[in-house]
Design a protein around this motif. Structure first.
Motif, PDB file in Angstrom:
ATOM      1  N   THR A   1       2.833   6.824  -8.150  1.00  0.00           N
ATOM      2  CA  THR A   1       3.371   6.232  -6.924  1.00  0.00           C
ATOM      3  C   THR A   1       4.878   6.434  -6.837  1.00  0.00           C
ATOM      4  N   ALA A   2       5.578   6.255  -7.970  1.00  0.00           N
ATOM      5  CA  ALA A   2       7.035   6.435  -7.990  1.00  0.00           C
ATOM      6  C   ALA A   2       7.412   7.884  -7.702  1.00  0.00           C
TER       7      ALA A   2
ATOM      8  N   SER B   1      -4.029   5.651  -2.318  1.00  0.00           N
ATOM      9  CA  SER B   1      -2.894   4.886  -2.839  1.00  0.00           C
ATOM     10  C   SER B   1      -2.784   3.570  -2.078  1.00  0.00           C
TER      11      SER B   1
ATOM     12  N   LYS C   1       6.902   8.503  -3.977  1.00  0.00           N
ATOM     13  CA  LYS C   1       7.908   7.830  -3.146  1.00  0.00           C
ATOM     14  C   LYS C   1       9.273   8.505  -3.242  1.00  0.00           C
TER      15      LYS C   1
ATOM     16  N   GLU D   1      10.890  -0.330  -9.519  1.00  0.00           N
ATOM     17  CA  GLU D   1      10.253  -1.113  -8.458  1.00  0.00           C
ATOM     18  C   GLU D   1       8.744  -1.163  -8.637  1.00  0.00           C
ATOM     19  N   ASN D   2       8.118  -0.031  -8.932  1.00  0.00           N
ATOM     20  CA  ASN D   2       6.660   0.027  -9.015  1.00  0.00           C
ATOM     21  C   ASN D   2       6.108  -0.535 -10.315  1.00  0.00           C
TER      22      ASN D   2
ATOM     23  N   ALA E   1       1.625   3.153 -11.244  1.00  0.00           N
ATOM     24  CA  ALA E   1       3.035   3.117 -10.848  1.00  0.00           C
ATOM     25  C   ALA E   1       3.732   4.463 -11.026  1.00  0.00           C
TER      26      ALA E   1
ATOM     27  N   LYS F   1      -4.883   0.338  -6.765  1.00  0.00           N
ATOM     28  CA  LYS F   1      -3.981   0.206  -7.898  1.00  0.00           C
ATOM     29  C   LYS F   1      -4.507  -0.814  -8.910  1.00  0.00           C
TER      30      LYS F   1
END
Length: 352
Positions: free
Chosen positions: A39-40, A11, A43, A212-213, A36, A16
């Motif tokens: 990743t979201a 990551s 997170k 955000e991502n 994304a 990405k």
């Protein structure tokens, strides 16, 4: 003879960019396939994002986004992808897909998972992949092919549908777009609607991580009435497709038709920004949400989900329905502050 290698993609920003470039060029890609989404999830919820790639001569030829969901001793599974409809393998041909599916099983053995789920069609018949079996979900994906402009789209609607869209405006409902500044009003509507439905709500941090991502590929649409947000939807985009994973309205204002104005503006933006497909999400044929999506012109498409080892449903559909109905009833009776606090802690482990 060139060889195909598979690897776990770290990551990182560089990973990405490489991943997303492949996804955006693939004809079957959805916004959920973008880096994304995984990743979201990682997170916000702490589930490990394990994106698999296939390379040939150092060129990316296939991807499979996997998320490892674990809550010992109750949960240990790999899902592609959780919290959405589609997260299947994207590959240039069946050879690359087979390599990725084989590596998926290797990862399952490494993590000692109880189950691996793949959501979305495969290039090859499922019976050629003995490690996976198709699940019985009775769900379809509702997709609308978009014309070149919102004007053409609006003119294709029935007079009844156009009247419903105008009704919202006549009732004083307005629409606006937002980004991260729309998370608070979106979540206020969404969490209340989830409580009314008797379902645990996602955490606000999850939606913050998504917005955000995804950056400019995420938008929040809001419908307001007398200064109060009464409807909200979150849309995600690739270059050619827009999806709406979540949309909600406050029930006491449904007579004003805020949902019609919300969806129309999402469709309008999609058509005018060059999208060719609008994904309304999954539905069960014949149910209310299915009919709502169909009225816009959306057509039902198969939505196969696969599981390995083969997931066997021991309960009858009636028993499952009754148990779910009971839990929803009990959840609705709990005070909102309580469900909004404990709901996200439960929801993060429900992969649907």
């Amino acid at each position: 003879m060139s060889t195909i290698s598979t690897e776990i993609l770290p990551s990182s920003p560089a990973a990405k960019d490489d991943w997303d470039a492949f996804v955006l060029a693939h004809p079957s890609a959805t916004p959920y396939h973008l880096f994304a989404w995984g990743t979201a999830i990682e997170k916000a919820y702490g589930h490990t994002f394990n994106p698999l790639t296939a390379r040939q001569n150092d060129k990316l030829v296939g991807v499979l986004p996997l998320v490892h969901m674990k809550f010992p001793p109750l949960l240990n599974e790999l899902v592609a992808l959780p919290f959405c409809d589609v997260g299947n393998c994207l590959a240039l041909d069946t050879e690359k897909e087979t390599k990725l599916l084989t590596e998926t099983m290797t990862q399952g053995g490494r993590f000692k998972t109880k189950n691996i789920q793949l959501r979305g069609a495969l290039l090859q018949p499922v019976n050629s992949q003995t490690d996976f079996a198709q699940m019985e979900t009775n769900k379809v994906r509702m997709l609308l092919c978009l014309p070149e402009s919102s004007e053409l789209l609006f003119n294709n609607f029935t007079s009844k549908l156009r009247s419903q869209i105008r009704k919202a405006k006549k009732n004083g409902v307005s629409f606006r777009w937002a980004h991260d500044d729309g998370i608070e009003p979106f979540y206020s509507v969404f969490s209340e609607n989830m409580h009314d439905l008797g379902s645990p709500v996602h955490s606000k941090s999850f939606f913050k991580a998504i917005v955000e991502n995804y950056g400019d590929r995420a938008r929040i649409g809001l419908t307001d009435f007398n200064g109060k947000t009464i409807g909200a939807g979150l849309v995600l985009s690739t270059n050619k497709q827009m999806s709406i994973p979540w949309a909600s309205t406050l029930r006491q204002f449904n007579r004003l038709a805020p949902n019609m104005l919300l969806y129309w503006n999402c469709l309008k933006f999609a058509a005018d920004s060059g999208k060719t497909v609008f994904d309304f999400g999954r539905s069960t044929e014949g149910e209310g949400t299915f009919r709502f999506k169909k009225q816009w012109g959306a057509a039902a498409h198969p939505l196969p989900w696969y599981s390995s080892p083969s997931e066997i449903f021991q309960e009858t559909k009636n028993k499952k329905y009754l148990r779910r109905e009971t839990l929803e009833m009990l959840w609705r009776k709990l005070p909102k502050p309580i469900v909004n606090y404990i709901g996200p802690h439960i929801r993060k482990y429900i992969n649907l």
